[in-house]
Scaffold this motif. Sequence first.
Motif, mmCIF file in Angstrom:
data_model
loop_
_atom_site.group_PDB
_atom_site.id
_atom_site.type_symbol
_atom_site.label_atom_id
_atom_site.label_comp_id
_atom_site.label_asym_id
_atom_site.label_seq_id
_atom_site.Cartn_x
_atom_site.Cartn_y
_atom_site.Cartn_z
ATOM 1 N N SER A 67 0.829 -0.895 -0.377
ATOM 2 C CA SER A 67 0.115 0.211 0.221
ATOM 3 C C SER A 67 0.953 1.311 0.631
ATOM 4 O O SER A 67 0.641 1.733 -0.530
ATOM 5 N N PHE A 112 1.530 4.588 -3.411
ATOM 6 C CA PHE A 112 1.503 5.977 -2.986
ATOM 7 C C PHE A 112 2.276 7.292 -4.022
ATOM 8 O O PHE A 112 1.277 7.680 -4.531
ATOM 9 N N ILE A 129 -0.995 6.770 -6.921
ATOM 10 C CA ILE A 129 -1.978 8.180 -6.107
ATOM 11 C C ILE A 129 -1.778 9.095 -6.212
ATOM 12 O O ILE A 129 -2.581 10.029 -6.937
ATOM 13 N N THR A 163 -8.359 9.030 -9.810
ATOM 14 C CA THR A 163 -7.740 9.268 -7.983
ATOM 15 C C THR A 163 -8.920 8.774 -6.715
ATOM 16 O O THR A 163 -8.084 7.860 -5.894
ATOM 17 N N VAL A 164 -10.034 8.438 -6.960
ATOM 18 C CA VAL A 164 -11.064 7.395 -6.057
ATOM 19 C C VAL A 164 -10.481 6.308 -6.154
ATOM 20 O O VAL A 164 -10.383 5.781 -4.825
ATOM 21 N N LEU A 195 -7.427 4.802 -4.654
ATOM 22 C CA LEU A 195 -8.060 4.584 -2.659
ATOM 23 C C LEU A 195 -8.477 3.446 -2.840
ATOM 24 O O LEU A 195 -8.025 2.321 -1.643
ATOM 25 N N ILE A 206 -5.065 0.773 -2.393
ATOM 26 C CA ILE A 206 -4.610 1.262 -1.576
ATOM 27 C C ILE A 206 -4.989 0.336 0.092
ATOM 28 O O ILE A 206 -3.804 -0.207 0.498
ATOM 29 N N VAL A 207 -6.080 0.449 0.227
ATOM 30 C CA VAL A 207 -7.182 -0.424 1.322
ATOM 31 C C VAL A 207 -6.721 -2.442 0.096
ATOM 32 O O VAL A 207 -6.421 -3.278 1.840
ATOM 33 N N SER A 243 -6.783 2.458 -12.531
ATOM 34 C CA SER A 243 -6.286 2.324 -10.621
ATOM 35 C C SER A 243 -6.602 1.352 -10.313
ATOM 36 O O SER A 243 -5.607 1.720 -8.748
#
Length: 530
Positions: free
Chosen positions: A181, A185, A188, A352-353, A356, A359-360, A414
């Motif tokens: 994660s 970054f 992101i 962008t959304v 995330l 990342i989770v 993404s």
Amino acid sequence: MMFQENGNGEMGLSGIPLGTKNKYKRMSSQLPDDNDDVLHQQQLEDKRNSTRKYVIACAIFASLNNVLLGYDVGVMSGAVIFIKEDLKITEVQVEFLIGILSIVSLLGSLGGGRTSDIIGRKWTMALAAVIFQMGGITMTFAPSYRVLMIGRLLAGIGIGFGVMISPIYIAEISPNLTRGSLTAFPEIFINVGIMLGYVSNYAFSGLSVHISWRVMLAVGILPSVFIGFALFIIPESPRWLVMQNRIDEARSVLLKTNEDEKEVEERLAEIQQAASFSNSDKYENKPVWRELLFPPPALRWMLITGLGIQCFQQISGIDATVYYSPEIFEAAGIEDKSKVLAATVAVGIAKTVFILIAIVLIDKVGRKPLLITSTIGMTVCLFCMGATLLFFDKGPFAIALAILFVCGNVAFFSVGLGPVCWVLTSEIFPLRVRAQASALGAVANRVCSGLVAMSFLSVSKAISFAGTFFLFSAISALAIVFVFTIVPETKGKSLEQIEMMFQNEHGTQEKETELSDVEQLVQNKTELTN
């Protein structure tokens, strides 16, 4: 009435001794121990939170250079509309202006690997920011197309340095369980930069043609300024410090980025062993570039995996979709310039959304499941986008479908292929070649990006926008096969364990292939134990 004396000469009123040897104790005597346990747990939790915040801060600051790449991708999609009108340039010059940054960034990526081995990961990021600032200022005040191109060349070199080094740095300072994660970054921040670029286009589109694009480009200089402040906060990579024989400094960094002191010593021992084998007689007379050109079996598969996933990330058309989203929406029927730029903001938000979500999930479900989901979703969206442009006339319905499938494509990108690509290439290579092998991956990525960006409009003229999206869909389908058959799962493994995994799977293909660094370490420990 008899009184019993205890070992310390003290007696209770009931005749029961109150000394240290008595099994009966006052209830209040348990409270200090309980309080100590609670205090100890609180201290551990405070240290855990402090360590987590510190590592996240390092990852954020290290990723700021990636905002520059994302902002350039987003802002140029709109700025080029005004540049074309202001400087009176042709469509071919527009393609060259957009694509040249990706091509030139390969110079930064190639030089970045060797530079980071010499001056360190941290100062390589600083160098990237300085070079980009020079390019950004040159572009902002460019009086002609030629000067604008000089600025693009400088900006491209700076971006090449930054894009290559950020994932390596973050992978080398991150704990094993959160490395995925944290290493995502940079992706992101690329997405954040793209969205900011789109917003900048829309915000400054009302200015005069001569001023608007200059302001749009000037705003992109700001992230590189913050990198200067970051240098006072982030440490150097512990693995690079070990390679420089600065062991105490490496231990100090690991203590800041890991919760358990025992784990710190174990990781430090692993890194020292890997570094010592990298500097052993086996490698000291063998330049890294020669090992990369003529790799042993395990390293060959690492290169196939790393370079392959980097190429698929770009040749599936993501940069074309982002750079040329205004042209795509115009082909679907949007005619008003401000509405076109507003539609691109939706693309930036979707991109962008959904990063995330990656990342989770990346350290929970793993790298490979995300890649499979991502490539399948992209293939479907790209195919549907081609079908929309082929079978529907310009109008509200075609516009709605175009926005839906473009946003769907960037969303699936993404979720997997975008962030996981950089995570994999930062963690699969051995320490001795990590920087320069990752640089090769970044070069492959930038070359493919440049070729796609510089040819998209020409190819679309030759085979239509619909045909181009069908082509991208076919390439994305090949990426599904590549991920299924080639890419391994690296979730939860240390960087040294990942190297061992490749050696175990591919290192036995040649009889004379020597044991890997980590295998040799394990063998030595076994012999000592016996």
